[in-house]
Write an enzyme that holds these catalytic residues in place. Sequence first.
Site, PDB file in Angstrom:
ATOM      1  N   GLY A  16      -4.101 -15.200  13.768  1.00  0.00           N
ATOM      2  CA  GLY A  16      -3.837 -15.489  15.173  1.00  0.00           C
ATOM      3  C   GLY A  16      -3.331 -16.882  15.487  1.00  0.00           C
ATOM      4  CB  SER A  17      -1.925 -19.662  13.520  1.00  0.00           C
ATOM      5  OG  SER A  17      -0.761 -19.165  12.911  1.00  0.00           O
ATOM      6  CG  ASN A  18       2.877 -17.255  15.266  1.00  0.00           C
ATOM      7  OD1 ASN A  18       3.748 -18.043  15.611  1.00  0.00           O
ATOM      8  ND2 ASN A  18       2.732 -16.856  14.009  1.00  0.00           N
ATOM      9  NE  ARG A  69       3.414   4.649  10.250  1.00  0.00           N
ATOM     10  CZ  ARG A  69       3.068   3.438   9.810  1.00  0.00           C
ATOM     11  NH1 ARG A  69       2.896   2.443  10.649  1.00  0.00           N
ATOM     12  NH2 ARG A  69       2.905   3.223   8.540  1.00  0.00           N
ATOM     13  CG  MET A  94       0.081  -7.782   9.252  1.00  0.00           C
ATOM     14  SD  MET A  94       1.691  -8.592   9.063  1.00  0.00           S
ATOM     15  CE  MET A  94       1.975  -8.259   7.326  1.00  0.00           C
ATOM     16  NE  ARG A  95      -0.943   0.464  10.664  1.00  0.00           N
ATOM     17  CZ  ARG A  95      -1.084   1.073   9.477  1.00  0.00           C
ATOM     18  NH1 ARG A  95      -1.357   0.380   8.402  1.00  0.00           N
ATOM     19  NH2 ARG A  95      -0.938   2.377   9.389  1.00  0.00           N
ATOM     20  CG  LEU A  97       4.710  -0.962  16.518  1.00  0.00           C
ATOM     21  CD1 LEU A  97       5.142  -2.042  17.511  1.00  0.00           C
ATOM     22  CD2 LEU A  97       3.427  -0.278  16.986  1.00  0.00           C
ATOM     23  CG  ASN A 111       7.928  -9.089  14.762  1.00  0.00           C
ATOM     24  OD1 ASN A 111       6.725  -9.393  14.775  1.00  0.00           O
ATOM     25  ND2 ASN A 111       8.593  -8.924  13.632  1.00  0.00           N
ATOM     26  CG  HIS A 113      10.324 -11.527   9.562  1.00  0.00           C
ATOM     27  ND1 HIS A 113       9.439 -10.628   9.010  1.00  0.00           N
ATOM     28  CD2 HIS A 113      11.128 -11.934   8.548  1.00  0.00           C
ATOM     29  CE1 HIS A 113       9.700 -10.494   7.724  1.00  0.00           C
ATOM     30  NE2 HIS A 113      10.718 -11.273   7.416  1.00  0.00           N
ATOM     31  CB  SER A 140      13.996 -14.616  12.727  1.00  0.00           C
ATOM     32  OG  SER A 140      14.706 -15.166  11.645  1.00  0.00           O
ATOM     33  CB  THR A 145      15.499  -1.974  17.384  1.00  0.00           C
ATOM     34  OG1 THR A 145      15.798  -2.555  16.120  1.00  0.00           O
ATOM     35  CG2 THR A 145      16.117  -2.789  18.510  1.00  0.00           C
ATOM     36  CG  ASP A 149      10.771  -7.365   9.456  1.00  0.00           C
ATOM     37  OD1 ASP A 149      10.058  -7.546  10.460  1.00  0.00           O
ATOM     38  OD2 ASP A 149      10.309  -7.312   8.297  1.00  0.00           O
TER      39      ASP A 149
HETATM   40  C1  GRF Z   1       3.190 -15.167  10.627  1.00  0.00           C
HETATM   41  O1  GRF Z   1       3.825 -15.797   9.548  1.00  0.00           O
HETATM   42  C2  GRF Z   1       4.091 -14.148  11.252  1.00  0.00           C
HETATM   43  O2  GRF Z   1       5.431 -14.537  11.286  1.00  0.00           O
HETATM   44  C3  GRF Z   1       3.925 -12.999  10.290  1.00  0.00           C
HETATM   45  O3  GRF Z   1       2.550 -12.988  10.004  1.00  0.00           O
HETATM   46  C4  GRF Z   1       2.033 -14.288  10.152  1.00  0.00           C
HETATM   47  C5  GRF Z   1       0.942 -14.223  11.164  1.00  0.00           C
HETATM   48  O4  GRF Z   1       0.250 -15.428  11.305  1.00  0.00           O
HETATM   49  N1  GRF Z   1       4.471 -11.791  10.823  1.00  0.00           N
HETATM   50  P1  GRF Z   1      -0.776 -15.646  12.503  1.00  0.00           P
HETATM   51  O5  GRF Z   1      -1.723 -14.461  12.509  1.00  0.00           O
HETATM   52  O6  GRF Z   1      -0.007 -15.770  13.780  1.00  0.00           O
HETATM   53  O7  GRF Z   1      -1.498 -16.913  12.138  1.00  0.00           O
END
Ligand code: GRF
Length: 222
Positions: A16-18, A69, A94-95, A97, A111, A113, A140, A145, A149
Amino acid sequence: MTAATLRVAVLISGRGSNLKAILDAIAAGQLPARVVQVISNRPGAAGLQLAAAAGVPTAVVDHKRFADRAAFERALEAQLAAEAADLLVLAGFMRVLTADFVARHRGRLLNIHPSLLPAFAGLDTHARALAAGVSEHGASVHFVTAAVDGGPLIAQFRVPVRPGDTEDGLAARVLRAEHRLYPQVLAWYAAGRLALRADTVLLDGLALAAPVQFADTEDDDA
Ligand code: GRF
């Protein structure tokens, strides 16, 4: 009259750092948005605690509890419907869709990536970038869609690959870039500056011929 604050749902699977970078940008007044819910497909995701600490409602939709799914996504949709956010933000979700889910949320689903797409779609991007010997790597943000990725690119943050870089060192440098890139793109969206028309990204009403590029001009490893 001020525009209504953008209501955002964030989907996570882990650390969850983002998500934290987004919450911090909102708290700092840099992003006129509100995270109205955080949903994880993994019960133990650390990001759930981060969200709760910030006073954001959380939910778990554990994909392992569903037969397929489609059933998982029905449960996910039910959770999302509770808040009906304006924008869905995948942040380490990480699923994959389904095409149906993605179509329902087209233009309102983003998203991030950890690579300079279209290079290194998929997993293990940092190790693959090192193995390929590229001199630049990065992150990125794209509209989602059905192509995993592969959706229309909005912006990228480039970082150098340095001699002797390890996978962890490179991953940390890219992650810092992600934390700057995602809030910036969300701020464009919140300001009504960003849209998807067919497969074209519009920024300020103009079609992007290529994703907006960011890079550090100074050494950010300090
Ligand atoms: C990030 O590198 C994101 O780009 C990728 O998974 C990682 C998630 O990191 N899809 P966080 O959970 O946001 O720390």
